[in-house]
Scaffold this motif. Structure first.
Motif, PDB file in Angstrom:
ATOM      1  N   VAL A 291       0.608  -1.297   0.341  1.00 17.96           N
ATOM      2  CA  VAL A 291      -0.205  -0.120   0.128  1.00 17.96           C
ATOM      3  C   VAL A 291       0.605   1.391   0.121  1.00 17.96           C
ATOM      4  N   SER A 292       2.047   1.167   0.698  1.00 19.72           N
ATOM      5  CA  SER A 292       3.090   1.621   0.477  1.00 19.72           C
ATOM      6  C   SER A 292       3.752   2.049  -1.090  1.00 19.72           C
ATOM      7  N   PRO A 293       4.507   3.040  -1.699  1.00 15.87           N
ATOM      8  CA  PRO A 293       5.437   2.951  -2.053  1.00 15.87           C
ATOM      9  C   PRO A 293       6.907   2.498  -1.448  1.00 15.87           C
ATOM     10  N   ARG A 294       6.698   3.148  -0.173  1.00 20.59           N
ATOM     11  CA  ARG A 294       8.377   3.073   0.579  1.00 20.59           C
ATOM     12  C   ARG A 294       8.597   1.571   0.878  1.00 20.59           C
ATOM     13  N   LEU A 295       7.320   1.174   1.203  1.00 22.30           N
ATOM     14  CA  LEU A 295       7.895  -0.785   2.216  1.00 22.30           C
ATOM     15  C   LEU A 295       7.529  -1.202   0.692  1.00 22.30           C
ATOM     16  N   SER A 296       6.699  -0.831  -0.521  1.00 20.03           N
ATOM     17  CA  SER A 296       6.650  -1.853  -1.230  1.00 20.03           C
ATOM     18  C   SER A 296       7.399  -2.835  -1.774  1.00 20.03           C
ATOM     19  N   ALA A 297       8.906  -2.338  -1.401  1.00 21.82           N
ATOM     20  CA  ALA A 297       9.806  -3.770  -1.564  1.00 21.82           C
ATOM     21  C   ALA A 297       9.526  -4.980  -0.874  1.00 21.82           C
ATOM     22  N   TRP A 298       9.020  -4.764   1.146  1.00 20.15           N
ATOM     23  CA  TRP A 298       9.083  -5.671   2.152  1.00 20.15           C
ATOM     24  C   TRP A 298       7.726  -6.796   1.382  1.00 20.15           C
ATOM     25  N   SER A 299       6.668  -6.251   0.487  1.00 21.45           N
ATOM     26  CA  SER A 299       5.615  -7.135  -0.354  1.00 21.45           C
ATOM     27  C   SER A 299       6.707  -7.975  -1.238  1.00 21.45           C
ATOM     28  N   ARG A 300       7.850  -7.779  -1.833  1.00 22.27           N
ATOM     29  CA  ARG A 300       7.632  -8.962  -3.300  1.00 22.27           C
ATOM     30  C   ARG A 300       7.835 -10.005  -3.216  1.00 22.27           C
ATOM     31  N   PRO A 301       8.434 -11.078  -1.917  1.00 21.49           N
ATOM     32  CA  PRO A 301       8.453 -11.605  -1.537  1.00 21.49           C
ATOM     33  C   PRO A 301       6.893 -12.539  -1.306  1.00 21.49           C
ATOM     34  N   ALA A 302       6.296 -11.796  -0.746  1.00 25.41           N
ATOM     35  CA  ALA A 302       4.600 -12.301  -0.406  1.00 25.41           C
ATOM     36  C   ALA A 302       4.149 -12.415  -2.237  1.00 25.41           C
ATOM     37  N   LEU A 303       4.027 -11.419  -2.492  1.00 27.20           N
ATOM     38  CA  LEU A 303       3.907 -11.278  -4.457  1.00 27.20           C
ATOM     39  C   LEU A 303       4.234 -11.894  -5.406  1.00 27.20           C
ATOM     40  N   ALA A 304       5.662 -12.549  -5.487  1.00 32.49           N
ATOM     41  CA  ALA A 304       6.663 -13.414  -5.887  1.00 32.49           C
ATOM     42  C   ALA A 304       5.552 -15.062  -5.677  1.00 32.49           C
ATOM     43  N   PHE A 305       5.902 -14.588  -4.220  1.00 33.71           N
ATOM     44  CA  PHE A 305       5.005 -16.777  -4.367  1.00 33.71           C
ATOM     45  C   PHE A 305       3.441 -16.700  -4.876  1.00 33.71           C
ATOM     46  N   LEU A 306       3.163 -15.927  -4.588  1.00 37.52           N
ATOM     47  CA  LEU A 306       1.530 -15.274  -5.213  1.00 37.52           C
ATOM     48  C   LEU A 306       1.179 -16.212  -6.801  1.00 37.52           C
ATOM     49  N   VAL A 307       2.824 -15.108  -7.500  1.00 38.88           N
ATOM     50  CA  VAL A 307       2.469 -14.993  -9.218  1.00 38.88           C
ATOM     51  C   VAL A 307       3.293 -15.929  -8.730  1.00 38.88           C
ATOM     52  N   GLY A 308       3.944 -16.588  -8.375  1.00 40.66           N
ATOM     53  CA  GLY A 308       4.596 -18.621  -8.877  1.00 40.66           C
ATOM     54  C   GLY A 308       3.874 -19.504  -8.720  1.00 40.66           C
ATOM     55  N   VAL A 309       2.696 -19.428  -7.675  1.00 44.92           N
ATOM     56  CA  VAL A 309       1.967 -20.276  -7.557  1.00 44.92           C
ATOM     57  C   VAL A 309       0.860 -20.478  -8.314  1.00 44.92           C
ATOM     58  N   GLY A 310       0.553 -18.990  -8.292  1.00 42.02           N
ATOM     59  CA  GLY A 310      -0.517 -18.637  -9.694  1.00 42.02           C
ATOM     60  C   GLY A 310      -0.957 -19.076 -11.129  1.00 42.02           C
ATOM     61  N   ALA A 311       0.822 -18.756 -11.111  1.00 39.15           N
ATOM     62  CA  ALA A 311       1.296 -19.118 -12.738  1.00 39.15           C
ATOM     63  C   ALA A 311       1.704 -20.743 -12.980  1.00 39.15           C
ATOM     64  N   ALA A 312       1.984 -21.478 -11.776  1.00 41.06           N
ATOM     65  CA  ALA A 312       2.208 -22.684 -11.832  1.00 41.06           C
ATOM     66  C   ALA A 312       0.921 -23.931 -11.907  1.00 41.06           C
TER      67      ALA A 312
END
Lengths: 321, 235
Positions: free
Chosen positions: B94-115
């Motif tokens: 939700v915040s541009p400053r903290l968005s880097a912290w959300s990348r692992p979770a997003l990567a996990f979501l996208v990876g599982v969804g794509a697979a």
């Protein structure tokens, strides 16, 4: 630069282009020449007229005397026959996994498709497990059961006869998990659709232990998700679908191979309704739908014809090519 | 619908449904405040239902309840803590400053969804559909005695040609070539043209299906209004 003109036609065309250019340049210079906006397209009255005609066609059966309703006799496509055969081949107390995958906006069409099948299953004392990957799905499932119970006069008792296991999170991933290991729990009763042992006897361990998987959907992507994620795990369990008319064309390629039977749209739903013995002799809704569809087709054909006529009569562009 | 048989809640629901239906139909004349009110109420209700279901059927029973009520069980701690940490990290988006912290979770979501999507598409759609397209031509299912064998083979062949031509239409590895300049691959352009025709017919069918569904919804609403009027006029 030398320009060679081969014939008089090209010379005339070149002259017309030059004259058009000169007019444009002159109009730019003339500050008083303001381009007038064209007349407003009269779309409002057209929209209202079309709607009035459609609504009048849809309302007509409610004012016609019974016995004069223009409901067409239902035909029995192969998919409808296959659907009926699969339903009637179910054993007594069959376990049926029902995927309620439609939005409330399409409940008018899909509840009409689903009710006869649901009534038939309830009369066969089938055990129903309702799931959905939509957040509104559990409510839709509840409405389906209540309406069918009221129509049948025999209220289905939870949790032996019907279990609403609710929302499956994760979309495709959730379906993959459901197919492999279950794990969906009914928040009220605590019964679980799970790969583990220790369940109450009426409920079953996993998707492949059901006697039938029935998907009700208005969305071709959701229907495809069930085919792709759960279909390979079914291990011989038939997969049947009741689909909205908008989902039918995109899911039809799976019919006969991965989907054993499919009923699409109100017409095929009415055919199945008749085949199962629930058809009403004077079905005003079906007559209304048939009349509205025919009226829409006639209006489209008339408008296409008029459009072609108008385009042919309009002169070709006189300015620059 | 008989008004006498409805309790207060059902009657209120019927009235609200009737009113909102009229609000939506008012869009026929023009965009207006009543239509916008109905749309806003609909969006709010849908969001509320989604939030209630997400909390009542996912977040509380699957994530928080095992951690709070039975944290001592090793399985609960492991199965609950990891998703909880990923959910908290996801809030960083939700915040541009903290968005880097959300990348692992997003990567996990996208990876599982794509697979899941790719696996399902290959095993659930591409392979079975290719198999069905081939077998419908080579070994079609003959409907029964008295059926036309040539029609069966013909429709299977047409399906195979349609499938191939649509796939050829979507090829991007060669630039479109004018058949008069390079006659060697003009057959490819011709096949692509057939594919374009098949796509046009398919899109037309899809549009017709959407139109029929919309018509069914209109008929359903008209039936509802008619029944409601009847219940009022003839109680």
């Amino acid at each position: 630069m030398n320009v060679t003109i081969d014939n008089n036609d090209e010379f005339d065309q070149a002259q017309r282009k030059a004259a058009g250019l000169a007019e444009i340049i002159q109009a730019e210079r003339d500050s008083n020449s303001v381009l007038q906006a064209g007349p407003k397209r009269p779309t409002a009255w057209q929209r209202i007229l079309f709607t009035v005609v459609l609504v009048a066609a849809a309302l007509a059966p409610y004012f016609l005397p019974e016995g004069r309703l223009p409901a067409s006799p239902p035909e029995f496509p192969a998919g409808v026959q296959a659907f009926e055969q699969i339903i009637h081949a179910l054993p007594a107390n069959a376990a049926v996994l029902v995927a309620v995958e439609y939005q409330p906006a399409y409940s008018g069409e899909l509840e009409r498709l689903a009710q006869p099948v649901l009534l038939d299953l309830m009369r066969r004392q089938a055990r129903l497990v309702m799931v959905s990957t939509l957040t509104t799905g559990p409510l839709q499932a509840q409405n389906l059961i209540i309406a069918a119970s009221q129509a049948d006069g025999y209220p289905y008792q939870s949790p032996y006869e019907v279990l609403n296991l609710g929302y499956i999170p994760g979309e495709r991933s959730g379906l993959k998990k459901l197919a492999a290991a279950g794990g969906q729990t009914d928040p009220e009763s605590g019964y679980t659709l799970s790969g583990a042992a220790g369940l109450a006897p009426p409920m079953l361990p996993s998707a492949s232990d059901f006697d039938l998987l029935w998907v009700i959907s208005d969305n071709p992507d959701l229907a495809r998700d069930w085919i792709e994620q759960v279909g390979p795990s079914l291990d011989g369990v038939p997969l049947v679908m009741s689909l909205s008319a908008q989902a039918g064309p995109l899911v039809r390629p799976y019919a006969g191979s991965q989907v054993q039977a499919m009923v699409v749209g109100l017409q095929e739903g009415a055919a199945l309704e008749g085949w199962l013995g629930f058809m009403q002799p004077n079905d005003q809704t079906l007559a209304s739908y048939n009349l509205a569809t025919s009226t829409a087709v006639i209006m489209i054909l008339i408008l296409v014809f008029l459009n072609v006529l108008i385009r042919r009569r309009s002169s070709p562009g006189q300015g620059l090519d | 619908m008989v008004l006498d048989h409805l309790n207060l809640a059902d009657l209120a629901g019927a009235l609200v449904g009737f009113t909102v239906t009229l609000f939506i139909l008012s869009y026929l004349f023009s965009d207006n405040a009543l239509f916008r009110l109905a749309v806003h109420v609909f969006i709010a209700a849908a969001a509320g239902i989604a939030a209630a279901v997400a909390w009542g059927q996912v977040l509380w029973p699957m994530l928080l309840k095992p951690l709070i009520q039975t944290p001592a069980e090793p399985g609960n701690l492991m199965m609950g803590a990891v998703p909880l940490i990923l959910c908290i990290l996801l809030l960083g988006s939700v915040s541009p400053r903290l968005s880097a912290w959300s990348r692992p979770a997003l990567a996990f979501l996208v990876g599982v969804g794509a697979a899941t999507a790719v696996g399902g598409a290959v095993l659930g759609t591409i392979l079975p559909q290719v198999r069905a397209a081939i077998s419908s031509t080579i070994n079609p299912q003959v409907p029964g005695p008295g059926s036309d064998l040539w029609l069966t083979y013909g429709s299977g062949f047409a399906m195979l040609i349609s499938t191939i031509s649509v796939l050829v239409y979507f090829q991007f590895w060669r630039a479109p070539v004018d058949s008069s300049k390079d006659g060697q691959i003009s057959w490819l352009a011709g096949l692509g043209w057939i594919g374009k025709l098949c796509i046009a017919v398919t899109l037309g069918l899809v549009f017709a299906g959407i139109y029929l569904s919309a018509l069914a919804a209109l008929v359903d609403r008209i039936e509802y209004l008619t029944v409601f009027f009847n219940a009022i006029i003839h109680p």
